[in-house]
Enzyme design. Sequence first.
Site, PDB file in Angstrom:
ATOM      1  N   ARG A  77       0.721  -1.239   0.126  1.00 60.22           N
ATOM      2  CA  ARG A  77       0.442  -0.439   0.125  1.00 60.22           C
ATOM      3  C   ARG A  77       1.719   1.036   0.042  1.00 60.22           C
ATOM      4  O   ARG A  77       1.220   1.397   1.348  1.00 60.22           O
ATOM      5  CB  ARG A  77      -0.883  -0.314   1.109  1.00 60.22           C
ATOM      6  CG  ARG A  77      -1.792   1.689   1.550  1.00 60.22           C
ATOM      7  CD  ARG A  77      -2.490   1.227   2.233  1.00 60.22           C
ATOM      8  NE  ARG A  77      -3.417   2.448   2.290  1.00 60.22           N
ATOM      9  CZ  ARG A  77      -3.276   3.145   3.757  1.00 60.22           C
ATOM     10  NH1 ARG A  77      -2.518   2.792   4.750  1.00 60.22           N
ATOM     11  NH2 ARG A  77      -3.577   4.417   3.272  1.00 60.22           N
ATOM     12  N   HIS A 121      -3.059  10.397   0.474  1.00 63.28           N
ATOM     13  CA  HIS A 121      -1.998  11.036   1.971  1.00 63.28           C
ATOM     14  C   HIS A 121      -2.201  11.965   2.379  1.00 63.28           C
ATOM     15  O   HIS A 121      -0.167  12.176   2.376  1.00 63.28           O
ATOM     16  CB  HIS A 121      -0.844   9.648   1.501  1.00 63.28           C
ATOM     17  CG  HIS A 121      -0.847   8.915   3.477  1.00 63.28           C
ATOM     18  ND1 HIS A 121      -1.210   7.461   3.602  1.00 63.28           N
ATOM     19  CD2 HIS A 121      -0.401   9.393   4.628  1.00 63.28           C
ATOM     20  CE1 HIS A 121      -0.792   7.230   4.933  1.00 63.28           C
ATOM     21  NE2 HIS A 121      -0.575   8.365   4.958  1.00 63.28           N
ATOM     22  N   GLU A 166      -7.255   8.694   5.796  1.00 65.56           N
ATOM     23  CA  GLU A 166      -7.777   9.007   7.209  1.00 65.56           C
ATOM     24  C   GLU A 166      -8.050  10.906   7.216  1.00 65.56           C
ATOM     25  O   GLU A 166      -7.023  11.524   7.900  1.00 65.56           O
ATOM     26  CB  GLU A 166      -6.627   9.359   7.951  1.00 65.56           C
ATOM     27  CG  GLU A 166      -5.630   7.661   8.571  1.00 65.56           C
ATOM     28  CD  GLU A 166      -4.481   7.791   9.366  1.00 65.56           C
ATOM     29  OE1 GLU A 166      -4.111   8.776   9.693  1.00 65.56           O
ATOM     30  OE2 GLU A 166      -4.000   7.001  10.364  1.00 65.56           O
ATOM     31  N   ASN A 299      -7.281   2.304  10.057  1.00 62.82           N
ATOM     32  CA  ASN A 299      -5.825   1.816  10.612  1.00 62.82           C
ATOM     33  C   ASN A 299      -6.372   2.388  12.033  1.00 62.82           C
ATOM     34  O   ASN A 299      -6.947   2.774  12.309  1.00 62.82           O
ATOM     35  CB  ASN A 299      -5.009   3.980   9.986  1.00 62.82           C
ATOM     36  CG  ASN A 299      -5.146   3.564   8.657  1.00 62.82           C
ATOM     37  OD1 ASN A 299      -5.114   2.369   7.427  1.00 62.82           O
ATOM     38  ND2 ASN A 299      -4.581   4.637   8.250  1.00 62.82           N
ATOM     39  N   TYR A 301      -4.367   2.637  15.859  1.00 60.76           N
ATOM     40  CA  TYR A 301      -2.561   2.322  16.786  1.00 60.76           C
ATOM     41  C   TYR A 301      -3.142   2.576  18.108  1.00 60.76           C
ATOM     42  O   TYR A 301      -2.144   1.901  18.882  1.00 60.76           O
ATOM     43  CB  TYR A 301      -2.180   3.729  16.500  1.00 60.76           C
ATOM     44  CG  TYR A 301      -1.604   3.589  14.996  1.00 60.76           C
ATOM     45  CD1 TYR A 301      -0.503   2.805  14.651  1.00 60.76           C
ATOM     46  CD2 TYR A 301      -2.123   4.115  14.023  1.00 60.76           C
ATOM     47  CE1 TYR A 301       0.635   3.186  13.599  1.00 60.76           C
ATOM     48  CE2 TYR A 301      -1.311   4.127  12.319  1.00 60.76           C
ATOM     49  CZ  TYR A 301      -0.589   3.748  12.555  1.00 60.76           C
ATOM     50  OH  TYR A 301       0.023   3.242  10.911  1.00 60.76           O
ATOM     51  N   GLU A 361      -3.180   0.319   8.103  1.00 59.63           N
ATOM     52  CA  GLU A 361      -1.519   0.413   9.030  1.00 59.63           C
ATOM     53  C   GLU A 361      -2.412  -0.117  10.402  1.00 59.63           C
ATOM     54  O   GLU A 361      -3.066  -0.402  11.428  1.00 59.63           O
ATOM     55  CB  GLU A 361      -1.822   1.235   9.076  1.00 59.63           C
ATOM     56  CG  GLU A 361      -1.716   2.353   7.682  1.00 59.63           C
ATOM     57  CD  GLU A 361      -1.510   4.041   7.940  1.00 59.63           C
ATOM     58  OE1 GLU A 361      -1.061   4.989   8.671  1.00 59.63           O
ATOM     59  OE2 GLU A 361      -1.563   4.725   6.467  1.00 59.63           O
TER      60      GLU A 361
HETATM   61  C1  FCB Z   1      -0.948   7.309  10.547  1.00 60.17           C
HETATM   62  C2  FCB Z   1      -0.479   8.192   8.526  1.00 60.17           C
HETATM   63  C3  FCB Z   1       0.679   7.402   8.874  1.00 60.17           C
HETATM   64  C4  FCB Z   1       1.690   7.711   9.271  1.00 60.17           C
HETATM   65  C5  FCB Z   1       1.610   6.649  10.841  1.00 60.17           C
HETATM   66  C6  FCB Z   1       1.445   6.500  12.468  1.00 60.17           C
HETATM   67  O1  FCB Z   1      -1.795   8.548  11.599  1.00 60.17           O
HETATM   68  O2  FCB Z   1      -1.795   7.674   8.552  1.00 60.17           O
HETATM   69  O3  FCB Z   1       1.196   8.475   7.775  1.00 60.17           O
HETATM   70  O4  FCB Z   1       2.164   8.741   9.956  1.00 60.17           O
HETATM   71  O5  FCB Z   1      -0.411   7.519  11.044  1.00 60.17           O
END
Ligand code: FCB
Length: 455
Positions: A77, A121, A166, A299, A301, A361
């Site tokens: 990607r 992006h 995002e 995505n 985290y 992600e």
């Molecule tokens: C996300 C972004 C990516 C990267 C990660 C850590 O929010 O999409 O570009 O910065 O965080």
Amino acid sequence: MTKPRFASDFVWGVATSSYQIEGAIHEDGRAPSIWDTFCARPGGVEDGSDGAVACDHYHRFADDVALMKALGVGAYRFSVAWPRVVPGGRGAVNERGLDFYERLVDALLAAGIAPYVTLFHWDLPQSLEDAGGWPVRATADAFVEYVAAVVGRLGDRVQTWITHNEPWCTSMLGYHTGRHAPGRQSIPDALAASHHLLLSHGMAVPVIRELGKGARVGITLNCTLAHAASKSEADQALATWYDGYFNRWFLDPVHGRGYPEDMLRDHRDKRNLPADWDTLVRAGDLATIAVPCDFLGLNYYTRAVFRSSDLPEAQNLPVTVRPAPAEEWTDMGWEVYPDGLHELLTRVHREYRPRSLYVTENGASYGAGPDASGRVPDQKRVDFLRGHFRAAARARGEGVPLDGYFVWSLLDNFEWDRGYTQRFGIVWVDYATQQRIPKDSARYLAQVIASGDLG
Ligand code: FCB
């Protein structure tokens, strides 16, 4: 108990984005993006750095494709830089910019790696920001023209397209908090931007399907789970608000529900909605945004835990979610919370029923570098990935149509306002020499892909 495994047709990939890795900002007709401008602003980026060279991927893409082939990934990607393709934002198409992506796509296909292309992006051409940026509707029209140029050239080879990465970050970090380019600080502008981003997604989907042979199209949203620290009404209300601001504001309209009522009311009450919101959102816009997609990208985290200051601390008891111990936070200051990926996937499946889901992600920032022998022992990242892979496998086992998983990121790279202070790569990059060293986490991922065993 049988070990969690992924089916053999599960898509394993790695992810990057144009401004974070390409460099070559003055080459082959590329014009400045809002990130070039933002980086030049004192205080914009933590270490005063920029993406002028980054990982020099523009020149080293063939080596990077070889690295991916060695890992055994089935998909990559990456994003296309709008200022390479339509440098003026609108108007003339720069064929030399498209040539680069054609070379990259051909190299990927020759290596047996499927390209998953993100069309936006965050690197908006500066000229479009000068004309008002995402808060103005014309930027959505410009996006569709740019998308048509990209898909017109690559649509015979690329099957999977992601319109936006995002939109919460693009709108809220870019136009509300100002932590990201273009660094404006106006919540009405941010909300106008969010609408035009979503609108441009809805407008682009049919164009991509028309120009791309057998195209599959989706959008990537970043969701952060909002947990209340206690059962107090104040904490619960805050968490619900954040979920609306961050997650539902995007998930709802994309799935045909329009903007969430509670958030519209709140934004109106606080005078956060643009004064012209009722005409800015035109008849038909919500239907355009709700265009059925082939998949939804998520995505993931971390989560956020909410503790309201509206009540005296004593009344917010009992605390049900305590802060995680220090070793469970990444270098970004994000809590490691793998269960959240399971919660997010099952919730989105239950509440929104997208046809197919991808983790587009997931990854972690840890600074571990080469030891004396030149090896990069990033055990924390290995543990992070294993925990999240297991959480995803659990969700799949419960019927979530999760079809693929992309690790962020292939390479250490330019982490936006944090510059080069954060390393998310499974491959170490020595920025002075541009040497790449696959970390232990890269070997772990390769093993998972080869064996299906999460270890
Ligand atoms: C996300 C972004 C990516 C990267 C990660 C850590 O929010 O999409 O570009 O910065 O965080």
